[in-house]
Every structure is written in structure tokens, then in C-alpha cells.
Write an enzyme that holds these catalytic residues in place. Structure first.
Site, PDB file in Angstrom:
ATOM      1  CD  GLU A 194      -1.635  -2.468   2.015  1.00 38.83           C
ATOM      2  OE1 GLU A 194      -2.170  -2.775   2.848  1.00 38.83           O
ATOM      3  OE2 GLU A 194       0.174  -2.541   2.064  1.00 38.83           O
ATOM      4  CB  ALA A 244      14.231 -35.825 -11.857  1.00 37.80           C
TER       5      ALA A 244
END
Length: 362
Positions: free
Chosen positions: A52, A154
């Protein structure tokens, strides 16, 4: 543009700081006046301006009377920076649209109430699920005191990460490995077992950022000359061991500036639940486990993994003695098998990238 479109822009802004804000959340802000965006901002890193304030500083027009879109409830407490809610009121914003309430008890609805008391219109819940997802690590950390944990493997189509002889380089393509390495940038720490270091001697470096490196090694068998210690600040390296480790070796690593945690022990070795809680206390709120199969299995068995990243190559090893991606769950019946939700599949080169969340209610 609709509220959803403005909030989508704010979410994209928040993601610009992916992996950079720990232990703070990622937050984006859009300020709209007269149907035009007059300022955008995001929280760049811990200690920097909140989203903000970043937007207010960038505004080229007076924000009085504008609508402010923010992905997380503005902070209410004084931390490294003053409360954003007070600045929003001071600037004369007429409406605040918030994606999600802040789970942090220091704010948690307090700013929403304060804005309303100041006569500012407030709407909460626009793209709430999307906002929660980008800050899933922060939300878990605040609610449980534990880090968000992703386990990565993997593997081949038949779930193997090495042949029976131990050969494992390389299962996936160069492009897939580069993608996986870049993924490390999204985490605070990368964690592996000591056997992975002894066998593969990986560097464990991220793509663009400095990442904490955690090695789980019950007997502290790894070498001080391992690649993961080269060219890095050794204070970013953490060794998790047990009382089985030599005091001489512990002191030698500590003398180099490496943190050694002597952890409680269970049948599998280091008590990972204790370790993860300790790492969270050190502001490590997201962990990527990259191996090995036993560490991942132990973490899954103890309900410590939130999500899986599975890279699958179109290859088959076809040998029961070859190393599987995950071991140690010892599932006897199919209906007891670990299940996953929100499964997504993407293609990288010739490989597949699967992401999935662990199904908790099993």
C-alpha cells in the site's frame, strides 16, 4: 474493469516478489480513481515498504476518494514498518477491496473493523482462493508454526530415479533441469539427505537468489569439502544431525560458521517434525526437499509434506531393484495408498511436470 480484473492485477504485482519477502507474505496493491489505475505497488522484500505504501509513493495523482485493491488485509500492528491501515485512512481512500483476511492474529480482521469505523467502505473476499494460494506458505506458517514443504523428484515413467547400478545422470532434459533449478528461487531452503550429498555431491544453488541449504545427516558423514559449501556464505548452511555424530566433527563444522542442529532421533534417523519446527523458528517458512527417496518417504509418512513437484521423463528402467522415487511408506493395500488433490500437468520439452497437494483426510 471489474473488481476481479483489478484484483488479478494486484495478484500479479504481488508475485513479482515471489521468494523474496520471507517471513512476510507477498502483497500487491492497485489504486483506482475514476475507473483508471493511478498507482500500483507491491511488497518487494522483508523490511521494505508494504504494498500500500509502495503504491502511495508511486501515485502521480491525489489518491483521496480513490478505491484501493489489496491482496491481503492491510497490517494493523507496528512491525518493521508503521501500520498500513492508518496511512490508508489518512490518505482519504473511500473504499478498500481486500482479497483475503490476514491470518496473523496481530491483524486478523482488526484493520477491516478500523477502516469501517473510519467510514471507509470495505469489501472482503474478491479472488480469495487465488490470494490464499500465492501465500500458502505464509498462511501455514502463521497458523501452525510449521513451514510449507514441497517434495521434488525427477523420475522415469515407472517411478525410478536411478538404475540398479546407481546411475542417474540424467533422467530429465537440460531444459527441465533448468526449470527445476529456477523453481528453487521460490523457496527459503532446499533440503537433502546426507546420502544424496555423498553420492551426487550437488551444489544445491538456486537460480538467482541465495537459498538456505539443509542437509539431514544422522551421523554427520558428509565431507566439509562438499560442493554445497563452495562459494557461499557458510552461515546459510545447516546440518541436521543426531547424538550419533562425532563431537569433533560437529565442532569442526561450527568453526567454519556452519550451523549444526543436534536433533532428536527416531527409527528413521533425524526427527523431521522437530527439525522443520526448528527451521520455522529461524524464519524458514518454505522448504523444497530434493532427495533422497528415503527422506521424502519419511516426510510423507509423518504427514510433513504439503505438495509434490514430480518431473517425469518418457523413459522406462524396468527393474524392480532400481531405486524408486519414494521409499518407506510400506503401503499394504491400495486403499491405503497416499492420495493427492488439485493435480496439474504441464509439459516441459519432452518431459512432464506434475504438481499435486497431499490429501490430508485419508
Amino acid at each position: 474493469m471489474s473488481d476481479q480484473k483489478y484484483m488479478q492485477t494486484a495478484l500479479k504485482l504481488a508475485l513479482k516478489a515471489r521468494g523474496q519477502t520471507t517471513p512476510n507474505p507477498m502483497v500487491g496493491t492497485v489504486i483506482v480513481k475514476g475507473s483508471k489505475i493511478i498507482a500500483q505497488g507491491w511488497h518487494h522484500q522483508c523490511g521494505a515498504d508494504h504494498a500500500e505504501i509502495d503504491a502511495f509513493k508511486k501515485a502521480k495523482k491525489d489518491v483521496k476518494g480513490a478505491t484501493l485493491y489489496v491482496t491481503l488485509e492491510p497490517c494493523h500492528h507496528v512491525g518493521r514498518t508503521p501500520p498500513c491501515v492508518d496511512e490508508i485512512i489518512k490518505r482519504g481512500i473511500k473504499e478498500v477491496i481486500i482479497a483475503m483476511k490476514d491470518p496473523n492474529p496481530l491483524t486478523n480482521g482488526k484493520s477491516i473493523s478500523k477502516l469501517k469505523r473510519a467510514g471507509i467502505k470495505v469489501q472482503v473476499g474478491v479472488l480469495e482462493k487465488e490470494a490464499q494460494k500465492i501465500n500458502e506458505a505464509f498462511v501455514k506458517y502463521i497458523r501452525t508454526g510449521m513451514p510449507f514443504v514441497v517434495a521434488k523428484s525427477a523420475q522415469t515413467l515407472d517411478g525410478k530415479i536411478a538404475t540398479a547400478t546407481g546411475d542417474s545422470k540424467w533422467i530429465t532434459s537440460d531444459k527441465t533441469r533448468a526449470f527445476a533449478r529456477a523453481k528453487r528461487d521460490e523457496f527459503d531452503a532446499i533440503l537433502v539427505g546426507g546420502n544424496t550429498v555423498l553420492k551426487d555431491n550437488p551444489s544445491l544453488n538456486a537460480h538467482k537468489k541465495t537459498i538456505k541449504k539443509v542437509v539431514v545427516d544422522s551421523k554427520l558423514a558428509i565431507s566439509p569439502k562438499a560442493k554445497l559449501f563452495s562459494g557461499v556464505n557458510l552461515s546459510d548452511c545447516i546440518l541436521a544431525t543426531t547424538k550419533q555424530a562425532s563431537q569433533t566433527k560437529i565442532r569442526a563444522f561450527e568453526k567454519k560458521g556452519i550451523t549444526v542442529l543436534v536433533c532428536p532421533q527416531n527409527k528413521a534417523g533425524v526427527d523431521l517434525k522437530w527439525l522443520f519446527k526448528e527451521l520455522a523458528k529461524r524464519s524458514i517458512i518454505s522448504i523444497l526437499i530434493e532427495g533422497g527417496a528415503t527422506i521424502i518417504g519419511d516426510a510423507l509418512k509423518n504427514n510433513l509434506v504439503d505438495k509434490m513437484h514430480i518431473y517425469v521423463a518418457p523413459k522406462i528402467v524396468g527393474d524392480q531393484k532400481a531405486l524408486s522415487a519414494i521409499v518407506g511408506l510400506n503401503t499394504r493395500y491400495i486403499n491405503q495408498a497416499l492420495q493427492f488433490t488439485d493435480v496439474n500437468l504441464a509439459k516441459i520439452d519432452q518431459d512432464f511436470f506434475i504438481t499435486a497437494y497431499v490429501h490430508r483426510n485419508r
